[in-house]
Design a protein around this motif. Sequence first.
Motif, PDB file in Angstrom:
ATOM      1  N   GLN A 180       0.818  -1.209   0.000  1.00 24.04           N
ATOM      2  CA  GLN A 180       0.000   0.000   0.000  1.00 24.04           C
ATOM      3  C   GLN A 180       0.856   1.265   0.000  1.00 24.04           C
ATOM      4  O   GLN A 180       0.536   2.242  -0.689  1.00 24.04           O
ATOM      5  CB  GLN A 180      -0.958  -0.008   1.185  1.00 24.04           C
ATOM      6  N   MET A 181       1.953   1.273   0.746  1.00 25.72           N
ATOM      7  CA  MET A 181       2.818   2.445   0.758  1.00 25.72           C
ATOM      8  C   MET A 181       3.543   2.620  -0.577  1.00 25.72           C
ATOM      9  O   MET A 181       3.833   3.747  -0.997  1.00 25.72           O
ATOM     10  CB  MET A 181       3.819   2.350   1.908  1.00 25.72           C
ATOM     11  N   GLY A 182       3.836   1.521  -1.254  1.00 25.20           N
ATOM     12  CA  GLY A 182       4.423   1.630  -2.588  1.00 25.20           C
ATOM     13  C   GLY A 182       3.485   2.326  -3.551  1.00 25.20           C
ATOM     14  O   GLY A 182       3.902   3.181  -4.350  1.00 25.20           O
ATOM     15  N   ALA A 183       2.201   1.971  -3.464  1.00 23.32           N
ATOM     16  CA  ALA A 183       1.206   2.628  -4.323  1.00 23.32           C
ATOM     17  C   ALA A 183       1.070   4.106  -3.954  1.00 23.32           C
ATOM     18  O   ALA A 183       1.045   4.977  -4.838  1.00 23.32           O
ATOM     19  CB  ALA A 183      -0.133   1.913  -4.195  1.00 23.32           C
ATOM     20  N   ILE A 184       1.006   4.410  -2.666  1.00 22.01           N
ATOM     21  CA  ILE A 184       0.867   5.807  -2.214  1.00 22.01           C
ATOM     22  C   ILE A 184       2.067   6.636  -2.669  1.00 22.01           C
ATOM     23  O   ILE A 184       1.917   7.768  -3.146  1.00 22.01           O
ATOM     24  CB  ILE A 184       0.736   5.869  -0.685  1.00 22.01           C
ATOM     25  N   ALA A 185       3.261   6.093  -2.528  1.00 24.33           N
ATOM     26  CA  ALA A 185       4.470   6.821  -2.913  1.00 24.33           C
ATOM     27  C   ALA A 185       4.458   7.193  -4.383  1.00 24.33           C
ATOM     28  O   ALA A 185       5.043   8.211  -4.782  1.00 24.33           O
ATOM     29  CB  ALA A 185       5.704   5.990  -2.590  1.00 24.33           C
ATOM     30  N   ALA A 186       3.786   6.378  -5.191  1.00 17.79           N
ATOM     31  CA  ALA A 186       3.690   6.646  -6.621  1.00 17.79           C
ATOM     32  C   ALA A 186       2.407   7.381  -6.993  1.00 17.79           C
ATOM     33  O   ALA A 186       2.079   7.505  -8.177  1.00 17.79           O
ATOM     34  CB  ALA A 186       3.776   5.331  -7.406  1.00 17.79           C
ATOM     35  N   GLY A 187       1.669   7.843  -5.996  1.00 17.27           N
ATOM     36  CA  GLY A 187       0.468   8.628  -6.259  1.00 17.27           C
ATOM     37  C   GLY A 187      -0.747   7.832  -6.656  1.00 17.27           C
ATOM     38  O   GLY A 187      -1.673   8.371  -7.273  1.00 17.27           O
ATOM     39  N   GLN A 188      -0.801   6.556  -6.282  1.00 15.11           N
ATOM     40  CA  GLN A 188      -1.915   5.698  -6.665  1.00 15.11           C
ATOM     41  C   GLN A 188      -2.756   5.315  -5.450  1.00 15.11           C
ATOM     42  O   GLN A 188      -2.312   5.421  -4.307  1.00 15.11           O
ATOM     43  CB  GLN A 188      -1.386   4.428  -7.353  1.00 15.11           C
ATOM     44  N   ASP A 189      -3.968   4.830  -5.714  1.00 12.31           N
ATOM     45  CA  ASP A 189      -4.887   4.395  -4.675  1.00 12.31           C
ATOM     46  C   ASP A 189      -4.323   3.148  -3.989  1.00 12.31           C
ATOM     47  O   ASP A 189      -4.040   2.146  -4.659  1.00 12.31           O
ATOM     48  CB  ASP A 189      -6.252   4.088  -5.307  1.00 12.31           C
ATOM     49  N   PRO A 190      -4.155   3.164  -2.667  1.00 13.56           N
ATOM     50  CA  PRO A 190      -3.565   2.009  -1.991  1.00 13.56           C
ATOM     51  C   PRO A 190      -4.515   0.830  -1.782  1.00 13.56           C
ATOM     52  O   PRO A 190      -4.055  -0.304  -1.585  1.00 13.56           O
ATOM     53  CB  PRO A 190      -3.145   2.582  -0.639  1.00 13.56           C
ATOM     54  N   GLU A 191      -5.819   1.082  -1.805  1.00 12.76           N
ATOM     55  CA  GLU A 191      -6.766   0.030  -1.419  1.00 12.76           C
ATOM     56  C   GLU A 191      -6.673  -1.239  -2.266  1.00 12.76           C
ATOM     57  O   GLU A 191      -6.730  -2.353  -1.724  1.00 12.76           O
ATOM     58  CB  GLU A 191      -8.192   0.578  -1.413  1.00 12.76           C
ATOM     59  N   PRO A 192      -6.533  -1.152  -3.612  1.00 12.48           N
ATOM     60  CA  PRO A 192      -6.447  -2.397  -4.397  1.00 12.48           C
ATOM     61  C   PRO A 192      -5.215  -3.244  -4.089  1.00 12.48           C
ATOM     62  O   PRO A 192      -5.150  -4.406  -4.497  1.00 12.48           O
ATOM     63  CB  PRO A 192      -6.412  -1.880  -5.844  1.00 12.48           C
ATOM     64  N   TRP A 193      -4.266  -2.671  -3.370  1.00 11.22           N
ATOM     65  CA  TRP A 193      -3.011  -3.365  -3.110  1.00 11.22           C
ATOM     66  C   TRP A 193      -2.993  -4.098  -1.769  1.00 11.22           C
ATOM     67  O   TRP A 193      -2.010  -4.782  -1.445  1.00 11.22           O
ATOM     68  CB  TRP A 193      -1.855  -2.365  -3.164  1.00 11.22           C
ATOM     69  N   GLU A 194      -4.063  -4.007  -1.009  1.00  9.55           N
ATOM     70  CA  GLU A 194      -4.077  -4.650   0.308  1.00  9.55           C
ATOM     71  C   GLU A 194      -4.017  -6.165   0.199  1.00  9.55           C
ATOM     72  O   GLU A 194      -3.287  -6.825   0.949  1.00  9.55           O
ATOM     73  CB  GLU A 194      -5.308  -4.229   1.101  1.00  9.55           C
ATOM     74  N   GLU A 195      -4.783  -6.749  -0.724  1.00  9.94           N
ATOM     75  CA  GLU A 195      -4.833  -8.208  -0.822  1.00  9.94           C
ATOM     76  C   GLU A 195      -3.463  -8.792  -1.154  1.00  9.94           C
ATOM     77  O   GLU A 195      -3.063  -9.811  -0.581  1.00  9.94           O
ATOM     78  CB  GLU A 195      -5.849  -8.652  -1.874  1.00  9.94           C
ATOM     79  N   LEU A 196      -2.746  -8.163  -2.074  1.00  8.39           N
ATOM     80  CA  LEU A 196      -1.411  -8.669  -2.421  1.00  8.39           C
ATOM     81  C   LEU A 196      -0.512  -8.677  -1.192  1.00  8.39           C
ATOM     82  O   LEU A 196       0.174  -9.669  -0.917  1.00  8.39           O
ATOM     83  CB  LEU A 196      -0.794  -7.805  -3.528  1.00  8.39           C
ATOM     84  N   GLY A 197      -0.507  -7.583  -0.431  1.00  3.71           N
ATOM     85  CA  GLY A 197       0.316  -7.537   0.772  1.00  3.71           C
ATOM     86  C   GLY A 197      -0.077  -8.592   1.785  1.00  3.71           C
ATOM     87  O   GLY A 197       0.784  -9.228   2.411  1.00  3.71           O
ATOM     88  N   ALA A 198      -1.385  -8.786   1.951  1.00  2.48           N
ATOM     89  CA  ALA A 198      -1.867  -9.779   2.912  1.00  2.48           C
ATOM     90  C   ALA A 198      -1.438 -11.190   2.508  1.00  2.48           C
ATOM     91  O   ALA A 198      -1.032 -12.002   3.353  1.00  2.48           O
ATOM     92  CB  ALA A 198      -3.384  -9.696   3.028  1.00  2.48           C
ATOM     93  N   ARG A 199      -1.525 -11.480   1.217  1.00  2.00           N
ATOM     94  CA  ARG A 199      -1.150 -12.814   0.744  1.00  2.00           C
ATOM     95  C   ARG A 199       0.358 -13.049   0.875  1.00  2.00           C
ATOM     96  O   ARG A 199       0.795 -14.131   1.270  1.00  2.00           O
ATOM     97  CB  ARG A 199      -1.605 -13.013  -0.701  1.00  2.00           C
ATOM     98  N   ILE A 200       1.150 -12.051   0.534  1.00  2.00           N
ATOM     99  CA  ILE A 200       2.598 -12.195   0.694  1.00  2.00           C
ATOM    100  C   ILE A 200       2.940 -12.376   2.171  1.00  2.00           C
ATOM    101  O   ILE A 200       3.781 -13.207   2.533  1.00  2.00           O
ATOM    102  CB  ILE A 200       3.334 -10.989   0.099  1.00  2.00           C
ATOM    103  N   GLY A 201       2.280 -11.612   3.035  1.00  2.00           N
ATOM    104  CA  GLY A 201       2.514 -11.743   4.467  1.00  2.00           C
ATOM    105  C   GLY A 201       2.162 -13.128   4.974  1.00  2.00           C
ATOM    106  O   GLY A 201       2.902 -13.720   5.778  1.00  2.00           O
ATOM    107  N   GLU A 202       1.032 -13.665   4.510  1.00  2.00           N
ATOM    108  CA  GLU A 202       0.635 -15.014   4.919  1.00  2.00           C
ATOM    109  C   GLU A 202       1.654 -16.040   4.440  1.00  2.00           C
ATOM    110  O   GLU A 202       2.001 -16.981   5.169  1.00  2.00           O
ATOM    111  CB  GLU A 202      -0.748 -15.345   4.367  1.00  2.00           C
ATOM    112  N   ALA A 203       2.148 -15.849   3.216  1.00  2.00           N
ATOM    113  CA  ALA A 203       3.155 -16.767   2.679  1.00  2.00           C
ATOM    114  C   ALA A 203       4.422 -16.734   3.526  1.00  2.00           C
ATOM    115  O   ALA A 203       5.014 -17.779   3.832  1.00  2.00           O
ATOM    116  CB  ALA A 203       3.476 -16.406   1.235  1.00  2.00           C
ATOM    117  N   PHE A 204       4.845 -15.542   3.937  1.00  2.00           N
ATOM    118  CA  PHE A 204       6.045 -15.439   4.760  1.00  2.00           C
ATOM    119  C   PHE A 204       5.832 -16.083   6.123  1.00  2.00           C
ATOM    120  O   PHE A 204       6.767 -16.653   6.698  1.00  2.00           O
ATOM    121  CB  PHE A 204       6.461 -13.975   4.908  1.00  2.00           C
ATOM    122  N   GLN A 205       4.617 -16.003   6.664  1.00  4.83           N
ATOM    123  CA  GLN A 205       4.349 -16.639   7.949  1.00  4.83           C
ATOM    124  C   GLN A 205       4.485 -18.155   7.840  1.00  4.83           C
ATOM    125  O   GLN A 205       5.126 -18.798   8.684  1.00  4.83           O
ATOM    126  CB  GLN A 205       2.955 -16.281   8.440  1.00  4.83           C
TER     127      GLN A 205
END
Length: 291
Positions: A180-205
């Motif tokens: 989400q912060m990557g999207a914000i830093a580039a001026g984009q809406d962060p909401e569509p990026w939450e699922e990707l982060g959540a899935r990567i986080g689950e994979a790392f767990q």
Amino acid sequence: MPLRMFSHRIETAMSAAMSLTQKGTPPELLTGAVSYAAAPGGARIRPTILLSVAMACGDDRPAVSDAAAAALEIIHCASLVHDDMPCFDDADVRRGKPTVHVAYSEPLALLTGDSLIVLAFDLLSRQDPDRALPLIRHLATRTGTPFGICAGQGWESESSINLSAYHRAKTGALFIAATQMGAIAAGQDPEPWEELGARIGEAFQVADDLRDALYDEAELGKPVGQDEIHNRPNAVTELGVDGAVTRLKDILGGAIASIPSCPGEAALAQLVQATAKKLIPEGKVNRVPGE
């Protein structure tokens, strides 16, 4: 989009952040401990993901993206300092070297973690105001409670653990922050990026659970068997090794599928595939999602 392509940007941004702690006449030991805690040695995967998303979204203000990446990594480093302390994991080794409380003392470890947290938000506050505020808000959300890494650590003190909330907060939170912060830093809406982060986080767990069960301290550069020692829930206990590996593959496949439409979508998918190769234990599977 190879994993190493952002290394120079990340380390340059981290060095610039560390220079903020050395102005004036700061206490020498604390300054040394802060630099020690943030020094290279980890994979820097969270800031790499953040910069990868920013690049996929256009990366129109690289200085903002670099500061966001450093702030995120600094929060991660702070969390490791606190996690390793005697009141939590009581770990002696992290990234192949003595933990901060061993190298510098327990009081200085506490101050080091606190100083790093403050530094991360100070760094973001110096960026363009239109992007600094949402970056600060998202990082704060994923650092504190109820949705951040503090909440994740807090779940370990509860008599009954909500496993989904525990994993999403303890491990997933900073990966959600990364996308989400990557999207914000580039001026984009962060909401569509939450699922990707959540899935990567689950994979790392799940991957962390596998490493904790399968490898030794020399291979990981930190103590192993911590889940069993502290009676924590984990994927290997719940699913067995083969089941956990299968679960990891499924999560990574879902992560690739969840990447929002963007100019750099294909390159970002390649990065997730490269990450998958690093996460899946050798000898357990022969292929990664998308190959």
